[in-house]
Design a protein around this motif. Structure first.
Motif, PDB file in Angstrom:
ATOM      1  N   ARG A  80       3.098  26.890   3.640  1.00 30.44           N
ATOM      2  CA  ARG A  80       4.159  26.059   4.639  1.00 30.44           C
ATOM      3  C   ARG A  80       4.982  25.600   3.796  1.00 30.44           C
ATOM      4  NH1 ARG A  80      -1.529  23.749   6.048  1.00 30.44           N
ATOM      5  NH2 ARG A  80      -0.799  22.108   5.868  1.00 30.44           N
ATOM      6  N   GLY A  81       5.104  24.777   3.145  1.00 27.40           N
ATOM      7  CA  GLY A  81       6.521  24.122   2.509  1.00 27.40           C
ATOM      8  C   GLY A  81       7.282  24.575   1.606  1.00 27.40           C
ATOM      9  N   PRO A  82       8.340  24.062   1.420  1.00 28.04           N
ATOM     10  CA  PRO A  82       9.509  25.967   1.156  1.00 28.04           C
ATOM     11  C   PRO A  82       9.259  25.611  -0.170  1.00 28.04           C
ATOM     12  CG  PRO A  82      10.116  23.248   0.532  1.00 28.04           C
ATOM     13  CD  PRO A  82       8.795  23.049   1.603  1.00 28.04           C
ATOM     14  N   LEU A  83       9.677  26.258  -0.666  1.00 33.51           N
ATOM     15  CA  LEU A  83       9.171  27.413  -1.986  1.00 33.51           C
ATOM     16  C   LEU A  83      10.479  27.352  -2.658  1.00 33.51           C
ATOM     17  CD1 LEU A  83       7.573  30.816  -1.058  1.00 33.51           C
ATOM     18  CD2 LEU A  83       6.398  28.168  -1.477  1.00 33.51           C
ATOM     19  N   THR A 102      13.723  29.978  -2.767  1.00 30.93           N
ATOM     20  CA  THR A 102      13.316  31.237  -2.410  1.00 30.93           C
ATOM     21  C   THR A 102      12.917  31.350  -0.893  1.00 30.93           C
ATOM     22  OG1 THR A 102      11.259  30.416  -2.973  1.00 30.93           O
ATOM     23  CG2 THR A 102      12.751  32.307  -4.864  1.00 30.93           C
ATOM     24  N   PRO A 103      13.611  31.039   0.515  1.00 33.51           N
ATOM     25  CA  PRO A 103      13.164  31.398   1.949  1.00 33.51           C
ATOM     26  C   PRO A 103      12.287  32.733   1.754  1.00 33.51           C
ATOM     27  CG  PRO A 103      15.790  31.328   1.154  1.00 33.51           C
ATOM     28  CD  PRO A 103      14.463  31.008  -0.093  1.00 33.51           C
ATOM     29  N   GLU A 104      12.940  33.364   1.402  1.00 22.75           N
ATOM     30  CA  GLU A 104      12.912  34.849   2.247  1.00 22.75           C
ATOM     31  C   GLU A 104      11.398  35.192   1.586  1.00 22.75           C
ATOM     32  OE1 GLU A 104      13.740  35.377  -2.280  1.00 22.75           O
ATOM     33  OE2 GLU A 104      14.477  34.112  -0.645  1.00 22.75           O
ATOM     34  N   GLU A 105      10.594  34.942   0.724  1.00 19.08           N
ATOM     35  CA  GLU A 105       8.995  34.835   0.144  1.00 19.08           C
ATOM     36  C   GLU A 105       8.574  33.819   1.394  1.00 19.08           C
ATOM     37  OE1 GLU A 105       8.211  36.502  -1.217  1.00 19.08           O
ATOM     38  OE2 GLU A 105       9.595  37.018  -2.611  1.00 19.08           O
ATOM     39  N   GLU A 106       8.891  32.998   1.950  1.00 18.95           N
ATOM     40  CA  GLU A 106       8.460  31.762   3.067  1.00 18.95           C
ATOM     41  C   GLU A 106       7.394  32.400   3.599  1.00 18.95           C
ATOM     42  OE1 GLU A 106      10.806  28.494   4.305  1.00 18.95           O
ATOM     43  OE2 GLU A 106      11.415  28.117   2.068  1.00 18.95           O
ATOM     44  N   GLY A 107       5.835  32.008   3.536  1.00 14.70           N
ATOM     45  CA  GLY A 107       5.064  32.824   4.585  1.00 14.70           C
ATOM     46  C   GLY A 107       3.869  33.769   4.091  1.00 14.70           C
ATOM     47  N   GLU A 108       4.524  34.000   2.834  1.00 13.22           N
ATOM     48  CA  GLU A 108       4.020  35.338   2.152  1.00 13.22           C
ATOM     49  C   GLU A 108       3.410  34.867   1.006  1.00 13.22           C
ATOM     50  OE1 GLU A 108       7.560  37.716   1.299  1.00 13.22           O
ATOM     51  OE2 GLU A 108       7.265  38.238   2.939  1.00 13.22           O
ATOM     52  N   VAL A 109       2.992  33.176   0.139  1.00 10.20           N
ATOM     53  CA  VAL A 109       2.197  32.891  -0.587  1.00 10.20           C
ATOM     54  C   VAL A 109       1.409  32.275   0.067  1.00 10.20           C
ATOM     55  CG1 VAL A 109       2.710  31.325  -2.452  1.00 10.20           C
ATOM     56  CG2 VAL A 109       4.552  32.475  -2.246  1.00 10.20           C
ATOM     57  N   PHE A 110       0.191  32.321  -0.626  1.00  6.58           N
ATOM     58  CA  PHE A 110      -0.789  31.688  -0.208  1.00  6.58           C
ATOM     59  C   PHE A 110      -1.725  31.160  -1.772  1.00  6.58           C
ATOM     60  CE2 PHE A 110      -0.577  34.793   3.213  1.00  6.58           C
ATOM     61  CZ  PHE A 110      -1.453  34.734   3.814  1.00  6.58           C
ATOM     62  N   GLN A 139       0.377  21.183   1.725  1.00 13.78           N
ATOM     63  CA  GLN A 139       1.117  22.182   1.570  1.00 13.78           C
ATOM     64  C   GLN A 139       1.996  22.276   2.692  1.00 13.78           C
ATOM     65  OE1 GLN A 139      -1.905  24.763   2.542  1.00 13.78           O
ATOM     66  NE2 GLN A 139      -3.511  24.610   1.280  1.00 13.78           N
ATOM     67  N   ASP A 140       2.502  21.343   3.002  1.00 12.93           N
ATOM     68  CA  ASP A 140       4.056  21.222   3.741  1.00 12.93           C
ATOM     69  C   ASP A 140       5.115  20.609   2.682  1.00 12.93           C
ATOM     70  OD1 ASP A 140       3.747  21.988   6.376  1.00 12.93           O
ATOM     71  OD2 ASP A 140       2.529  19.865   6.359  1.00 12.93           O
ATOM     72  N   GLY A 141       4.130  20.310   1.143  1.00 12.89           N
ATOM     73  CA  GLY A 141       5.541  19.726   0.573  1.00 12.89           C
ATOM     74  C   GLY A 141       5.905  21.244  -0.126  1.00 12.89           C
ATOM     75  N   ARG A 142       7.001  20.577  -1.455  1.00 13.46           N
ATOM     76  CA  ARG A 142       7.485  22.086  -1.808  1.00 13.46           C
ATOM     77  C   ARG A 142       6.458  22.724  -3.325  1.00 13.46           C
ATOM     78  NH1 ARG A 142      13.125  21.398  -6.271  1.00 13.46           N
ATOM     79  NH2 ARG A 142      11.578  21.203  -7.665  1.00 13.46           N
ATOM     80  N   LEU A 143       7.222  23.800  -3.626  1.00 10.88           N
ATOM     81  CA  LEU A 143       5.797  24.695  -4.703  1.00 10.88           C
ATOM     82  C   LEU A 143       7.120  25.243  -5.713  1.00 10.88           C
ATOM     83  CD1 LEU A 143       3.602  24.767  -5.178  1.00 10.88           C
ATOM     84  CD2 LEU A 143       3.271  27.091  -4.014  1.00 10.88           C
ATOM     85  N   ALA A 144       6.665  25.030  -6.333  1.00 10.21           N
ATOM     86  CA  ALA A 144       8.158  25.779  -7.657  1.00 10.21           C
ATOM     87  C   ALA A 144       7.392  26.535  -8.530  1.00 10.21           C
ATOM     88  CB  ALA A 144       8.307  24.640  -8.130  1.00 10.21           C
TER      89      ALA A 144
END
Length: 176
Positions: free
Chosen positions: A130-133, A144-152, A162-167
């Protein structure tokens, strides 16, 4: 007869490796050289029916950064089942094999899912991030906001916000 087996990239003979690539090209017309390369160097799950390759998926090691930690991540790539064999549990069999590898060797599992596959992964226990990527590019972090919602992710023993940043680490082509 259906045969499922796993093997490291180094253990695949040329015929099997080329059959996997051909299957991906056939099913994903926009497959790039980088997409193919992303799935190499790890463990492949392969599914044959009467000696013909009908399914492929791989898991490779990547480093994802979250909450100040570099997590050893089993990243799933190149998941495909031949179109005329879908809906028979083959994708689930491929993923079960890779999930065993992930749970046995990594702190976390991750993948980037196409919209049509999101429900499939969610039903298997994968959770939408759920968080920023961001990607750790050569000049620093690149959102990479275009990938938000697509990473599992497939959580392991490491606690996640899962609301935190993932790099993710940088790579040519699609970074996620």
């Amino acid at each position: 007869m259906i045969e499922l087996f796993t093997a490291h990239t180094a253990e695949l003979d040329d015929v099997t490796r080329e059959a996997a690539r051909a299957l991906l090209v056939e099913e994903f017309v926009d497959l790039t050289e980088e997409d193919w390369e992303h799935g190499l160097g790890g463990v492949h799950a392969l599914l044959r029916e009467d000696g013909v390759l009908i399914g492929h998926a791989s898991v490779v090691q990547r480093r994802l950064l979250h909450a100040g930690r570099a997590l050893r991540t089993g990243y799933v790539e190149n998941v495909v089942v031949r179109a005329d064999r879908r809906g028979r549990g083959h994708g689930a069999a491929l993923m079960a094999a890779l999930e065993r590898v992930i749970r046995g060797g990594y702190e976390l599992g991750a993948l980037c899912a196409a919209d049509q596959a999101a429900e499939f992964y969610a039903a298997r226990g994968w959770q939408r991030w759920r968080g920023p990527l961001v990607a750790l590019g050569p000049r620093g972090p690149v959102p990479t906001p275009e990938e938000e919602g697509e990473v599992f992710v497939l959580p392991g023993a490491v606690p996640l916000d899962q609301d935190g940043r993932l790099a993710c680490d940088w790579r040519d082509g699609d970074v996620w």
